[in-house]
Design a protein around this motif. Structure first.
Motif, short mmCIF file in Angstrom:
data_model
loop_
_atom_site.label_atom_id
_atom_site.label_comp_id
_atom_site.label_asym_id
_atom_site.label_seq_id
_atom_site.Cartn_x
_atom_site.Cartn_y
_atom_site.Cartn_z
N ASN A 60 0.84 -1.19 0.00
CA ASN A 60 0.00 0.00 0.00
C ASN A 60 0.88 1.25 0.00
OD1 ASN A 60 -2.24 1.65 0.12
ND2 ASN A 60 -2.41 1.50 2.35
N ARG A 61 1.37 1.59 -1.20
CA ARG A 61 2.25 2.76 -1.32
C ARG A 61 2.11 3.34 -2.72
NH1 ARG A 61 6.90 1.23 -4.14
NH2 ARG A 61 7.18 -1.02 -4.27
N GLU A 62 2.56 4.56 -2.85
CA GLU A 62 2.49 5.19 -4.18
C GLU A 62 3.53 4.58 -5.10
OE1 GLU A 62 5.18 9.23 -3.84
OE2 GLU A 62 3.06 9.37 -3.35
N MET A 63 3.22 4.64 -6.39
CA MET A 63 4.15 4.19 -7.42
C MET A 63 4.52 5.41 -8.26
SD MET A 63 4.45 1.02 -6.67
CE MET A 63 5.49 0.51 -8.03
N VAL A 64 5.61 5.31 -8.99
CA VAL A 64 6.06 6.41 -9.83
C VAL A 64 6.01 5.97 -11.29
CG1 VAL A 64 8.01 7.93 -10.39
CG2 VAL A 64 7.52 7.34 -8.01
N LEU A 65 5.44 6.83 -12.13
CA LEU A 65 5.38 6.55 -13.56
C LEU A 65 6.03 7.69 -14.31
CD1 LEU A 65 3.05 8.56 -14.93
CD2 LEU A 65 1.53 6.94 -13.87
N LEU A 66 6.29 7.46 -15.58
CA LEU A 66 6.75 8.53 -16.46
C LEU A 66 5.53 9.03 -17.21
CD1 LEU A 66 10.07 7.25 -18.08
CD2 LEU A 66 9.79 8.91 -16.25
N ASN A 67 5.29 10.34 -17.15
CA ASN A 67 4.16 10.87 -17.91
C ASN A 67 4.55 11.02 -19.37
OD1 ASN A 67 5.56 13.32 -18.19
ND2 ASN A 67 4.38 14.35 -16.58
N ASP A 103 2.70 -5.95 -22.98
CA ASP A 103 3.41 -4.68 -23.20
C ASP A 103 4.92 -4.89 -23.21
OD1 ASP A 103 1.00 -3.32 -23.33
OD2 ASP A 103 1.07 -2.61 -21.26
N LEU A 104 5.41 -5.71 -22.29
CA LEU A 104 6.84 -5.99 -22.25
C LEU A 104 7.29 -6.80 -23.47
CD1 LEU A 104 7.18 -6.85 -18.46
CD2 LEU A 104 8.12 -4.84 -19.62
N HIS A 105 6.52 -7.81 -23.80
CA HIS A 105 6.87 -8.68 -24.93
C HIS A 105 6.93 -7.91 -26.25
CE1 HIS A 105 7.06 -12.25 -27.42
NE2 HIS A 105 6.06 -11.77 -28.14
N PHE A 106 5.99 -7.00 -26.45
CA PHE A 106 5.93 -6.26 -27.72
C PHE A 106 6.72 -4.95 -27.69
CE2 PHE A 106 2.13 -8.98 -28.05
CZ PHE A 106 2.47 -9.63 -29.23
N GLY A 107 7.41 -4.67 -26.59
CA GLY A 107 8.26 -3.49 -26.52
C GLY A 107 7.49 -2.18 -26.55
N VAL A 108 6.33 -2.16 -25.92
CA VAL A 108 5.51 -0.95 -25.89
C VAL A 108 6.28 0.17 -25.20
CG1 VAL A 108 3.39 0.05 -24.92
CG2 VAL A 108 3.34 -2.20 -26.00
N THR A 109 6.25 1.36 -25.77
CA THR A 109 6.97 2.50 -25.19
C THR A 109 6.03 3.58 -24.66
OG1 THR A 109 7.11 3.58 -27.35
CG2 THR A 109 8.97 2.15 -26.69
N HIS A 110 4.79 3.63 -25.14
CA HIS A 110 3.81 4.63 -24.73
C HIS A 110 2.45 3.96 -24.54
CE1 HIS A 110 6.97 7.03 -26.55
NE2 HIS A 110 6.47 8.10 -25.95
N ILE A 111 1.76 4.33 -23.45
CA ILE A 111 0.43 3.78 -23.18
C ILE A 111 -0.52 4.94 -22.97
CG2 ILE A 111 -0.98 2.44 -21.55
CD1 ILE A 111 1.49 0.68 -21.04
N ILE A 112 -1.62 4.91 -23.70
CA ILE A 112 -2.68 5.91 -23.57
C ILE A 112 -3.91 5.21 -23.02
CG2 ILE A 112 -4.15 7.57 -24.78
CD1 ILE A 112 -1.93 7.76 -26.91
N HIS A 138 10.09 2.51 -17.90
CA HIS A 138 10.47 3.50 -18.91
C HIS A 138 9.34 3.81 -19.89
CE1 HIS A 138 14.54 3.38 -17.41
NE2 HIS A 138 14.48 2.06 -17.46
N ILE A 139 8.23 3.13 -19.73
CA ILE A 139 7.07 3.40 -20.58
C ILE A 139 6.46 4.73 -20.16
CG2 ILE A 139 4.72 2.64 -21.14
CD1 ILE A 139 5.71 -0.24 -20.94
N ARG A 140 6.05 5.51 -21.14
CA ARG A 140 5.40 6.79 -20.86
C ARG A 140 3.89 6.61 -20.92
NH1 ARG A 140 9.01 11.58 -23.49
NH2 ARG A 140 11.00 10.81 -22.73
N PHE A 141 3.20 7.26 -19.96
CA PHE A 141 1.75 7.11 -19.82
C PHE A 141 1.03 8.43 -20.04
CE2 PHE A 141 3.38 3.52 -17.49
CZ PHE A 141 2.46 2.53 -17.73
N LEU A 142 -0.12 8.33 -20.64
CA LEU A 142 -1.06 9.44 -20.75
C LEU A 142 -2.41 8.91 -20.32
CD1 LEU A 142 -1.85 12.32 -21.64
CD2 LEU A 142 -2.38 11.35 -23.88
N HIS A 143 -2.97 9.50 -19.28
CA HIS A 143 -4.31 9.15 -18.81
C HIS A 143 -5.23 10.32 -19.17
CE1 HIS A 143 -1.76 6.54 -16.32
NE2 HIS A 143 -2.76 5.69 -16.43
N HIS A 144 -6.06 10.10 -20.16
CA HIS A 144 -6.90 11.18 -20.69
C HIS A 144 -8.27 11.21 -20.01
CE1 HIS A 144 -9.40 8.33 -22.92
NE2 HIS A 144 -8.27 7.71 -23.24
#
Length: 180
Positions: A60-67, A103-112, A138-144
Motif C-alpha cells: 500500500n504505497r504510491e508508485m512512480v510513472l513517467l508521464n 506490453d513488455l513482450h511487444f516493446g511498448v513505449t507509450h500507453i494511452i 520507462h514506458i510513458r503514460f497518458l491518462h486522458h
C-alpha cells in the motif's frame, strides 16, 4: 500462455503471491472492493490451488510513472487493486498480468488510457517492480479524461455508438482537453 506462466512462476519463486479462495461476493459482503477477506495467506497449506486464485501481495504505497513528457509522476495506491488476482482459479492469467506481459513482450513505449484505468497502471507498475521488469518503468503514460454521456462513460464495454464529431464539437473536445 507460456510467457504468462513464466511470470507466474517468478512471482511464486519470489513469494509475491498467495492462493486465495475468496469470491467476489465474499469480498463485497465484507465491505471491501478488492483483496483477500479471509486468512488465505496464513492458511496456505489448507488451500487447494485448483479452486483458488493467485493474488499478488501488494504494498500500500504510491508508485512512480513517467508521464507523456517523460517526467516522473506519483500515483497513489488504490484500494480497488489491493491484492489483485494475477491468475484466476481456472489457471487463466488475469488482466493485469496479461497486459503487463504483452506490453513488455511487444516493446511498448507509450500507453494511452482513460483516467478510469489509473488503478490498472498502479497495479501494473507494482507488478513490474516485483517481477524486476525494469523496462516497464520507462514506458510513458497518458491518462486522458473520459468522454461522457450523462453520468456514463462512452466505451465499448457500455456498447456506446461510434462518435461522429462535427468540426465544432471537435474544437470543443480539443479545447476541453487542452484545459485539462
Amino acid at each position: 500462455l507460456e510467457l504468462y506462466g513464466q511470470y507466474v512462476q517468478v512471482l511464486k519463486k519470489l513469494k509475491h503471491v498467495f492462493y486465495c479462495s475468496c469470491s467476489r461476493k465474499q469480498i463485497h459482503e465484507a465491505g471491501q472492493i478488492s483483496g483477500c477477506v479471509a486468512h488465505c495467506k496464513a492458511e496456505q497449506s489448507l488451500k487447494d490451488p485448483l479452486r483458488s486464485a493467485l493474488r499478488l501481495q501488494t504494498e500500500n504505497r504510491e508508485m512512480v510513472l513517467l508521464n507523456w513528457e517523460g517526467h516522473r509522476e506519483s500515483l497513489p495506491a488504490d484500494a480497488s487493486v489491493r491484492e489483485f488476482v494475477v491468475q484466476r482459479r481456472e489457471g487463466v492469467p488475469a488482466y493485469q498480468l496479461a497486459s503487463l506481459a504483452d506490453d513488455l513482450h511487444f516493446g511498448v513505449t507509450h500507453i494511452i488510457r482513460g483516467v478510469d484505468l489509473m488503478p490498472s497502471t498502479w497495479a501494473q507498475l507494482q507488478l513490474a517492480e516485483m517481477l524486476q521488469a525494469t523496462a516497464f518503468q520507462h514506458i510513458r503514460f497518458l491518462h486522458h479524461p473520459l468522454l461522457m454521456e450523462g453520468d456514463q462513460k462512452l466505451s465499448k464495454s457500455n456498447q456506446s455508438p461510434a462518435i461522429q464529431l462535427t468540426s465544432d464539437s471537435r474544437k470543443e473536445y480539443e479545447e476541453a482537453y487542452r484545459a485539462w
